[in-house]
Design a protein around this motif. Structure first.
Motif, PDB file in Angstrom:
ATOM      1  N   ASP A  79       0.851  -1.186   0.000  1.00  0.00           N
ATOM      2  CA  ASP A  79       0.000   0.000   0.000  1.00  0.00           C
ATOM      3  C   ASP A  79       0.886   1.235   0.000  1.00  0.00           C
ATOM      4  O   ASP A  79       2.026   1.212   0.462  1.00  0.00           O
ATOM      5  N   GLY A  80       0.363   2.318  -0.508  1.00  0.00           N
ATOM      6  CA  GLY A  80       1.109   3.569  -0.523  1.00  0.00           C
ATOM      7  C   GLY A  80       0.522   4.575   0.444  1.00  0.00           C
ATOM      8  O   GLY A  80      -0.652   4.494   0.814  1.00  0.00           O
ATOM      9  N   LYS A  81       1.327   5.512   0.853  1.00  0.00           N
ATOM     10  CA  LYS A  81       0.889   6.601   1.735  1.00  0.00           C
ATOM     11  C   LYS A  81       1.243   7.902   1.029  1.00  0.00           C
ATOM     12  O   LYS A  81       2.400   8.121   0.664  1.00  0.00           O
ATOM     13  N   CYS A  82       0.248   8.755   0.801  1.00  0.00           N
ATOM     14  CA  CYS A  82       0.467  10.034   0.124  1.00  0.00           C
ATOM     15  C   CYS A  82       0.111  11.179   1.064  1.00  0.00           C
ATOM     16  O   CYS A  82      -0.812  11.063   1.863  1.00  0.00           O
ATOM     17  N   TRP A  83       0.850  12.271   0.937  1.00  0.00           N
ATOM     18  CA  TRP A  83       0.521  13.479   1.678  1.00  0.00           C
ATOM     19  C   TRP A  83       1.123  14.676   0.957  1.00  0.00           C
ATOM     20  O   TRP A  83       1.928  14.545   0.055  1.00  0.00           O
ATOM     21  N   ASN A  84       0.712  15.849   1.407  1.00  0.00           N
ATOM     22  CA  ASN A  84       1.105  17.094   0.768  1.00  0.00           C
ATOM     23  C   ASN A  84       1.391  18.095   1.882  1.00  0.00           C
ATOM     24  O   ASN A  84       0.583  18.253   2.788  1.00  0.00           O
ATOM     25  N   ASP A  85       2.531  18.776   1.824  1.00  0.00           N
ATOM     26  CA  ASP A  85       2.842  19.760   2.863  1.00  0.00           C
ATOM     27  C   ASP A  85       2.705  21.199   2.361  1.00  0.00           C
ATOM     28  O   ASP A  85       3.167  22.129   2.993  1.00  0.00           O
ATOM     29  N   GLY A  86       2.064  21.362   1.194  1.00  0.00           N
ATOM     30  CA  GLY A  86       1.893  22.693   0.626  1.00  0.00           C
ATOM     31  C   GLY A  86       2.979  23.038  -0.382  1.00  0.00           C
ATOM     32  O   GLY A  86       2.745  23.777  -1.329  1.00  0.00           O
ATOM     33  N   GLN A  87       4.165  22.509  -0.177  1.00  0.00           N
ATOM     34  CA  GLN A  87       5.273  22.760  -1.104  1.00  0.00           C
ATOM     35  C   GLN A  87       5.546  21.543  -1.987  1.00  0.00           C
ATOM     36  O   GLN A  87       5.826  21.674  -3.162  1.00  0.00           O
ATOM     37  N   PHE A  88       5.447  20.328  -1.393  1.00  0.00           N
ATOM     38  CA  PHE A  88       5.713  19.099  -2.123  1.00  0.00           C
ATOM     39  C   PHE A  88       4.586  18.087  -1.909  1.00  0.00           C
ATOM     40  O   PHE A  88       3.937  18.075  -0.875  1.00  0.00           O
TER      41      PHE A  88
END
Length: 195
Positions: A65-74
């Protein structure tokens, strides 16, 4: 050398025999692979954590499984990855400690825009080479190249640097002054490096 892990193939008859799997000792970093605009960090969990490229309380995914997230820049994507060169069914690697973290700019151009910009630059370069300034620049570069080819001392110097010039094969030829060229082949100039 490499880290060695033992895995068992669970869906084959020979599942009782573990397979040794070797992974690199250091984190593998791929910057802009295949001109895609992202970077990948590949390694063990400890390597990724030690590099400091993950948030402190990241939730590690299970299996593939994958885990995705976004910190606003990347934008980030963390998933388990089959080690390069490893053979066997994917599910045999569900417990292997080998991870890939991909990150790419949130507001960066997509791959179509990057490809279009590259093609535009390539076309601009071709047009410049056909312009009077480009033709003049190509002529100067060509003159410099042939001057370097004709420079006997420079060509002899290049043979002193390991791997720069492949040794020629052939028979010994006499030097232009009638003496022996000390095993130099194909009309090369003998050059002895100062000690």
């Amino acid at each position: 050398m490499g880290n060695t892990a033992q895995i068992r193939l669970s869906d084959r008859e020979d599942s009782s025999h573990p397979i040794a799997l070797t992974t690199p000792d250091e984190l593998v970093i791929c910057i802009n692979p295949h001109r895609t605009g992202f970077a990948e960090f590949v390694g063990t969990r400890a390597m990724l954590e030690a590099e400091g490229v993950l948030p402190e309380k990241v939730i590690w995914p299970d299996g593939f499984d994958g885990k995705c997230w976004n910190d606003g820049q990347f934008r980030y994507w963390l998933r388990r990855q089959r080690p390069k060169g490893a053979k066997g069914p994917r599910k045999a690697f569900q417990g292997v400690d080998w991870w890939m973290l991909r990150w790419e700019p949130v507001n960066g151009p997509d791959f179509r825009e990057r490809e279009l910009a590259e093609k535009k630059k390539e076309l601009e370069d071709m047009i410049y080479l056909r312009s009077p300034a480009g033709i003049r620049e190509s002529g100067i570069a060509s003159e410099r190249y042939w001057a370097a080819v004709d420079d006997k001392k420079f060509q002899a110097f290049k043979t002193c640097i390991p791997g720069w010039v492949k040794p020629r094969r052939g028979r010994n030829t006499p030097s232009s002054d009638g003496g022996d060229s000390e095993g130099v082949t194909g009309g090369e100039v003998a050059f002895k490096a100062p000690r």
